[in-house]
Design a protein around this motif. Structure first.
Motif, PDB file in Angstrom:
ATOM      1  N   THR A 143      14.473  13.540  -4.247  1.00 13.91           N
ATOM      2  CA  THR A 143      15.260  14.231  -3.225  1.00 13.91           C
ATOM      3  C   THR A 143      16.449  13.368  -2.821  1.00 13.91           C
ATOM      4  OG1 THR A 143      13.323  15.388  -2.361  1.00 13.91           O
ATOM      5  CG2 THR A 143      15.219  15.202  -0.892  1.00 13.91           C
ATOM      6  N   VAL A 144      17.602  14.000  -2.694  1.00 12.65           N
ATOM      7  CA  VAL A 144      18.783  13.341  -2.137  1.00 12.65           C
ATOM      8  C   VAL A 144      19.147  14.073  -0.848  1.00 12.65           C
ATOM      9  CG1 VAL A 144      21.222  12.772  -2.440  1.00 12.65           C
ATOM     10  CG2 VAL A 144      19.650  12.590  -4.378  1.00 12.65           C
ATOM     11  N   ILE A 145      19.154  13.342   0.258  1.00  8.88           N
ATOM     12  CA  ILE A 145      19.516  13.933   1.540  1.00  8.88           C
ATOM     13  C   ILE A 145      21.041  13.916   1.665  1.00  8.88           C
ATOM     14  CG2 ILE A 145      19.318  13.754   4.048  1.00  8.88           C
ATOM     15  CD1 ILE A 145      16.591  12.420   3.576  1.00  8.88           C
ATOM     16  N   ILE A 146      21.611  15.069   1.942  1.00 12.87           N
ATOM     17  CA  ILE A 146      23.052  15.229   2.086  1.00 12.87           C
ATOM     18  C   ILE A 146      23.378  15.321   3.573  1.00 12.87           C
ATOM     19  CG2 ILE A 146      25.038  16.703   1.549  1.00 12.87           C
ATOM     20  CD1 ILE A 146      23.820  15.353  -0.917  1.00 12.87           C
ATOM     21  N   THR A 147      24.278  14.449   4.045  1.00 12.57           N
ATOM     22  CA  THR A 147      24.654  14.449   5.460  1.00 12.57           C
ATOM     23  C   THR A 147      26.116  14.863   5.581  1.00 12.57           C
ATOM     24  OG1 THR A 147      25.062  12.053   5.317  1.00 12.57           O
ATOM     25  CG2 THR A 147      22.945  12.754   6.177  1.00 12.57           C
ATOM     26  N   PRO A 148      26.363  16.151   5.843  1.00 10.78           N
ATOM     27  CA  PRO A 148      27.742  16.637   5.968  1.00 10.78           C
ATOM     28  C   PRO A 148      28.470  15.998   7.141  1.00 10.78           C
ATOM     29  CG  PRO A 148      26.194  18.453   5.677  1.00 10.78           C
ATOM     30  CD  PRO A 148      25.378  17.227   5.971  1.00 10.78           C
ATOM     31  N   VAL A 149      29.786  15.985   7.041  1.00  8.70           N
ATOM     32  CA  VAL A 149      30.641  15.488   8.114  1.00  8.70           C
ATOM     33  C   VAL A 149      31.418  16.680   8.659  1.00  8.70           C
ATOM     34  CG1 VAL A 149      32.437  13.825   8.720  1.00  8.70           C
ATOM     35  CG2 VAL A 149      30.794  13.285   6.923  1.00  8.70           C
ATOM     36  N   SER A 150      31.520  16.778   9.987  1.00 15.44           N
ATOM     37  CA  SER A 150      32.024  17.994  10.632  1.00 15.44           C
ATOM     38  C   SER A 150      33.428  18.386  10.180  1.00 15.44           C
ATOM     39  CB  SER A 150      31.999  17.818  12.150  1.00 15.44           C
ATOM     40  OG  SER A 150      32.819  16.732  12.543  1.00 15.44           O
ATOM     41  N   ASN A 151      34.295  17.427   9.906  1.00 14.94           N
ATOM     42  CA  ASN A 151      35.682  17.757   9.595  1.00 14.94           C
ATOM     43  C   ASN A 151      36.029  17.603   8.118  1.00 14.94           C
ATOM     44  OD1 ASN A 151      35.395  14.994   9.679  1.00 14.94           O
ATOM     45  ND2 ASN A 151      37.290  14.597  10.830  1.00 14.94           N
ATOM     46  N   CYS A 152      35.037  17.681   7.221  1.00 15.85           N
ATOM     47  CA  CYS A 152      35.326  17.592   5.792  1.00 15.85           C
ATOM     48  C   CYS A 152      35.799  18.951   5.269  1.00 15.85           C
ATOM     49  CB  CYS A 152      34.121  17.108   4.995  1.00 15.85           C
ATOM     50  SG  CYS A 152      32.762  18.295   4.881  1.00 15.85           S
ATOM     51  N   SER A 153      36.402  18.955   4.103  1.00 13.19           N
ATOM     52  CA  SER A 153      36.851  20.209   3.505  1.00 13.19           C
ATOM     53  C   SER A 153      35.634  21.057   3.126  1.00 13.19           C
ATOM     54  CB  SER A 153      37.705  19.942   2.272  1.00 13.19           C
ATOM     55  OG  SER A 153      36.928  19.399   1.231  1.00 13.19           O
ATOM     56  N   PRO A 154      35.746  22.387   3.213  1.00 13.62           N
ATOM     57  CA  PRO A 154      34.583  23.263   3.008  1.00 13.62           C
ATOM     58  C   PRO A 154      33.899  23.107   1.652  1.00 13.62           C
ATOM     59  CG  PRO A 154      36.395  24.480   4.003  1.00 13.62           C
ATOM     60  CD  PRO A 154      36.939  23.138   3.621  1.00 13.62           C
ATOM     61  N   SER A 155      34.651  22.796   0.604  1.00 13.55           N
ATOM     62  CA  SER A 155      34.052  22.733  -0.739  1.00 13.55           C
ATOM     63  C   SER A 155      33.363  21.406  -1.041  1.00 13.55           C
ATOM     64  CB  SER A 155      35.136  22.969  -1.798  1.00 13.55           C
ATOM     65  OG  SER A 155      36.109  21.937  -1.759  1.00 13.55           O
ATOM     66  N   THR A 156      33.568  20.417  -0.177  1.00 12.08           N
ATOM     67  CA  THR A 156      33.071  19.071  -0.471  1.00 12.08           C
ATOM     68  C   THR A 156      31.550  19.021  -0.568  1.00 12.08           C
ATOM     69  OG1 THR A 156      34.983  18.068   0.614  1.00 12.08           O
ATOM     70  CG2 THR A 156      33.063  16.669   0.302  1.00 12.08           C
ATOM     71  N   ILE A 157      30.875  19.667   0.366  1.00 17.38           N
ATOM     72  CA  ILE A 157      29.410  19.628   0.384  1.00 17.38           C
ATOM     73  C   ILE A 157      28.851  20.192  -0.916  1.00 17.38           C
ATOM     74  CG2 ILE A 157      27.316  20.355   1.585  1.00 17.38           C
ATOM     75  CD1 ILE A 157      29.048  20.637   4.124  1.00 17.38           C
ATOM     76  N   GLU A 158      29.352  21.344  -1.324  1.00 16.28           N
ATOM     77  CA  GLU A 158      28.857  21.984  -2.547  1.00 16.28           C
ATOM     78  C   GLU A 158      29.124  21.123  -3.776  1.00 16.28           C
ATOM     79  OE1 GLU A 158      30.587  23.493  -0.199  1.00 16.28           O
ATOM     80  OE2 GLU A 158      29.205  25.047   0.530  1.00 16.28           O
ATOM     81  N   THR A 159      30.293  20.463  -3.819  1.00 12.52           N
ATOM     82  CA  THR A 159      30.621  19.614  -4.970  1.00 12.52           C
ATOM     83  C   THR A 159      29.671  18.429  -5.073  1.00 12.52           C
ATOM     84  OG1 THR A 159      32.962  20.233  -4.812  1.00 12.52           O
ATOM     85  CG2 THR A 159      32.435  18.255  -6.085  1.00 12.52           C
TER      86      THR A 159
END
Length: 283
Positions: A143-159
């Motif tokens: 498992t890799v835990i992904i921690t999004p950042v509030s002001n990142c570009s919308p496509s970054t998390i999916e990439t």
């Protein structure tokens, strides 16, 4: 098909080296560049085929890469991220540090809105360290835990999620505060306890045949006590508030079992152990 033209791996230890070998194995990048401050490590990484080339200067390193994985110790990752923010703030990058609150807050404060950073924490690793321990299959099924950042570009998390899935991992999204709180109990406290178990036993090691009393239980429980002191001292200090809370909770449970033993309360001991055994069977 390649995801990237030139992926950069900053930090060529166990995790960084394993990521590089995974990318090479799966052909996810046309080139793989490495950054380390150690000429010897860079030479070894190239000789092992983990990276195609590399640099000892981070500012030069990020000029020609389109994705960077920060795989250095926590404080170094934060400083490298600052350099990215000053020099190439639109660069896609992630980190693999064991704590997330500090780096996520720094990126939120330091980078412009629409940046391309998302934190990652692979729940994979070893007490061993160094490029020679790297394994291209280290992340398969993990498992890799992904921690999004509030002001990142919308496509970054999916990439970033797609990248980890391509090298065989599962991804779970979690905010940085929750991540650091939970990992204090599932990773950081267990390492601390393992270190202390070895420390306590060391006071008995001068007894004749002390080592003969070491069985699988002690070896299994303390395997992670062979972990790197630089990495783990940083983790403890980076997540100090959550770890101190976990230590207090551990003390509460230790005090309870100490009281049961002092009172020779066999039934309470049995009930407690049975309850814990059932919980462990579900993990």
């Amino acid at each position: 098909m390649s995801m990237f033209e030139n992926i950069g791996i900053a930090g060529l230890g166990l995790l960084g080296g394993s990521i590089a070998l995974s990318v090479k194995e799966l052909g996810l990048s046309k080139r793989i560049s490495g950054f380390t401050r150690s000429p010897k490590t860079l030479e070894r990484a190239i000789s092992l085929g983990a990276v195609d080339d590399g640099l000892l200067n981070f500012e030069e390193f990020i000029k020609d890469v389109d994705f960077v994985v920060l795989s250095a110790p926590i404080s170094a990752n934060i400083e490298l991220a600052r350099i990215i923010g000053r020099q190439k703030p639109s660069l896609l990058f992630t980190d693999v540090g064991s704590t997330k609150k500090e780096i996520v807050k720094m990126v939120e404060d330091f980078f412009p809105s629409g940046h391309r950073f998302v934190g990652s924490h692979p729940m994979a690793g070893s007490e061993k360290k160094g490029i020679d321990q790297a394994n291209p299959f280290l992340f398969k099924g993990k498992t890799v835990i992904i921690t999004p950042v509030s002001n990142c570009s919308p496509s970054t998390i999916e990439t970033i999620e797609d990248f980890w899935r391509k090298i065989g991992a599962r991804t779970v999204r979690m905010d940085a505060d929750t991540h650091d709180d939970l990992c204090a109990y599932t990773s950081h406290l267990p390492h601390l306890v393992a270190f202390l178990l070895v420390s306590v036993f060391s006071e008995k090691m001068d007894k004749p045949n002390a080592s003969a009393c070491i069985g699988a239980g002690f070896r299994d429980t303390t395997r992670i006590a062979a972990s790197d002191q630089e990495i783990w001292s940083e983790i403890f200090l980076s997540n100090s508030e959550n770890i101190l809370n976990a230590i207090e909770k551990f003390k509460e449970h230790l005090n309870k079992i100490e009281d049961m033993i002092e009172k020779k309360d066999a039934q309470s001991l049995k009930n407690m152990i049975e309850k814990i055994r059932k919980i462990r069977s579900t993990i």
